[in-house]
Design a protein around this motif. Structure first.
Motif, mmCIF file in Angstrom:
data_model
loop_
_atom_site.group_PDB
_atom_site.id
_atom_site.type_symbol
_atom_site.label_atom_id
_atom_site.label_comp_id
_atom_site.label_asym_id
_atom_site.label_seq_id
_atom_site.Cartn_x
_atom_site.Cartn_y
_atom_site.Cartn_z
ATOM 1 N N SER A 73 0.810 -1.228 0.000
ATOM 2 C CA SER A 73 0.000 0.000 0.000
ATOM 3 C C SER A 73 0.834 1.264 0.000
ATOM 4 C CB SER A 73 -0.936 -0.010 1.212
ATOM 5 O OG SER A 73 -1.836 -1.084 1.146
ATOM 6 N N ASP A 74 1.880 1.321 0.828
ATOM 7 C CA ASP A 74 2.678 2.545 0.917
ATOM 8 C C ASP A 74 3.682 2.687 -0.218
ATOM 9 O OD1 ASP A 74 1.261 3.193 3.143
ATOM 10 O OD2 ASP A 74 2.888 2.887 4.585
ATOM 11 N N ASP A 75 3.815 1.650 -1.046
ATOM 12 C CA ASP A 75 4.647 1.744 -2.239
ATOM 13 C C ASP A 75 3.812 1.986 -3.492
ATOM 14 O OD1 ASP A 75 7.015 1.358 -0.889
ATOM 15 O OD2 ASP A 75 7.035 -0.809 -1.180
ATOM 16 N N ASP A 76 2.498 2.061 -3.317
ATOM 17 C CA ASP A 76 1.573 2.323 -4.432
ATOM 18 C C ASP A 76 1.718 1.313 -5.557
ATOM 19 O OD1 ASP A 76 0.688 4.549 -3.035
ATOM 20 O OD2 ASP A 76 2.083 5.908 -4.032
ATOM 21 N N THR A 77 1.814 0.043 -5.190
ATOM 22 C CA THR A 77 1.969 -0.989 -6.213
ATOM 23 C C THR A 77 1.432 -2.317 -5.713
ATOM 24 O OG1 THR A 77 3.533 -1.892 -7.824
ATOM 25 C CG2 THR A 77 4.264 -1.813 -5.542
ATOM 26 N N VAL A 78 1.200 -3.228 -6.658
ATOM 27 C CA VAL A 78 0.887 -4.619 -6.346
ATOM 28 C C VAL A 78 2.087 -5.455 -6.752
ATOM 29 C CG1 VAL A 78 -0.559 -6.613 -6.926
ATOM 30 C CG2 VAL A 78 -1.613 -4.366 -6.596
ATOM 31 N N GLU A 79 2.646 -6.186 -5.808
ATOM 32 C CA GLU A 79 3.805 -7.014 -6.089
ATOM 33 C C GLU A 79 3.379 -8.423 -6.500
ATOM 34 O OE1 GLU A 79 7.230 -4.980 -3.308
ATOM 35 O OE2 GLU A 79 6.041 -6.592 -2.420
ATOM 36 N N ILE A 80 4.152 -9.012 -7.411
ATOM 37 C CA ILE A 80 3.908 -10.375 -7.885
ATOM 38 C C ILE A 80 4.995 -11.272 -7.322
ATOM 39 C CG2 ILE A 80 3.590 -11.857 -9.897
ATOM 40 C CD1 ILE A 80 3.132 -9.250 -11.540
ATOM 41 N N ILE A 81 4.590 -12.343 -6.661
ATOM 42 C CA ILE A 81 5.543 -13.296 -6.079
ATOM 43 C C ILE A 81 5.364 -14.651 -6.748
ATOM 44 C CG2 ILE A 81 6.222 -14.521 -3.972
ATOM 45 C CD1 ILE A 81 5.266 -12.044 -2.406
ATOM 46 N N ASP A 82 6.461 -15.229 -7.204
ATOM 47 C CA ASP A 82 6.453 -16.583 -7.770
ATOM 48 C C ASP A 82 6.352 -17.557 -6.596
ATOM 49 O OD1 ASP A 82 7.428 -19.168 -8.638
ATOM 50 O OD2 ASP A 82 8.165 -18.185 -10.439
#
Length: 324
Positions: A73-82
């Motif tokens: 949320s505080d990085d303004d992104t959605v991270e993708i994890i394998d």
């Protein structure tokens, strides 16, 4: 005689294979220490910790189980994890302050609530690009998808509405006023209703999906607790549609509701500030995140009793479980 021995051996082998299902991996986002905790659902033990972006909250997994999506949320992104390597492999353009999201039934589109700019961002997962942005009410959070994929419901905390969005046009087709600070939206498995929790209002509104009218408001009462301490947030409905489970925040309990009578059957005591919920794929366990006690609780859904609490990271928020 030998034939009977073979038959007996085959029956024993079949019985062994028909035993308890294999473990599923549980993923828990911890918003205070910027980690995701990995838990084995069979042993109910932590197996690994993943370092992620700042203030992870919403978390979900692709339908094939290969990718984990986390709202940083505080990085303004959605991270993708394998999920095979547990490494971050990319990001999705979520928009500012993503808090909660939902993946479409076909797994191709992610709908993200952007709390700071009152938008729902629609993302093509494969292309990692924004399809469109949908203006909604103030402070959007809750996200729920109808099983047929035709309708997505977003809740706005300050506007106190459930917004029904047509996924073919990305237009709002209905607005339903609910009680104060709606947090979550969950469709019944048959798509007939959507259940919306209101944290400050202390209720769950049951909305008919055809008429877009509230058919029932469910309230909660726990002996020894003030009403303002009972704050409904996460909602999950069993696969057979018979029971609804509602996390009650600082009440430290999960309510069990008969979806036919709308009566609360039981309150399950779990950890402190219970927030989100997730079923294991076999439906045998429900998992709650307990933010202030820094743990999750496994609940047996046959008895509706807590089985075990597992310490995870600091302030667990969201939880998702790998599919079979």
């Amino acid at each position: 005689m030998r034939r009977h021995v073979y038959l007996l051996a085959g029956m024993i082998a079949a019985a062994l294979y028909a035993g308890p299902s294999l473990a599923n991996t549980v993923y828990v986002s911890n918003e205070k220490d910027n980690t995701v905790t990995v838990v084995d659902s069979k042993t109910m033990e932590v197996t690994q910790t993943i370092n992620v972006g700042q203030r992870p909250r919403g978390i979900t997994i692709s339908h094939d189980g290969k990718h984990l999506y986390v709202c940083a949320s505080d990085d303004d992104t959605v991270e993708i994890i394998d999920t095979a390597t547990l490494q971050i492999t990319g990001t999705l353009p979520s928009g500012p302050d993503p808090e909660l999201f939902v993946l479409s039934p076909d797994g191709k589109t992610l709908y993200v609530a952007n709390e700071d700019d009152n938008l729902v961002t629609v993302i093509d997962v494969d292309k990692k690009s924004v399809i469109t942005e949908i203006p909604v009410g103030v402070e959007p959070e809750g996200m729920g998808f109808s099983p047929d994929g035709k309708t997505m419901v977003n809740t706005s905390e300050t506007t106190n509405m459930a917004h029904f969005i047509d996924t073919s046009t990305h237009e709002i087709v209905a607005n339903v006023l609910v009680d104060s600070r709606p947090r979550f939206a969950e469709f019944k498995p048959d798509g007939s209703q959507v259940w919306v929790s209101s944290e400050i209002g202390g209720t769950v509104s049951v909305i008919d999906n055809a008429s877009r009218q509230i058919v029932k408001k469910i309230t909660f009462e726990i002996q020894g607790l003030r009403s303002e301490a009972i704050q409904p947030v996460g909602v999950r409905i069993s696969a057979d549609g018979k029971k609804a489970y509602v996390a009650l925040g600082p009440a430290n309990r999960v309510a069990v509701i008969d979806t036919q009578t709308y009566e609360v059957e039981k309150y399950i005591l779990v950890g402190q500030r219970v927030w989100q919920l997730a079923f294991t794929p076999d439906g045998q366990h429900l998992i709650s995140t307990n933010g202030l006690s820094n743990d999750i609780t496994f609940i047996d859904t046959a008895s509706d009793e807590p089985v075990k609490s597992v310490t995870v990271g600091a302030m667990p928020w969201g939880v998702t479980v790998a599919p079979d």
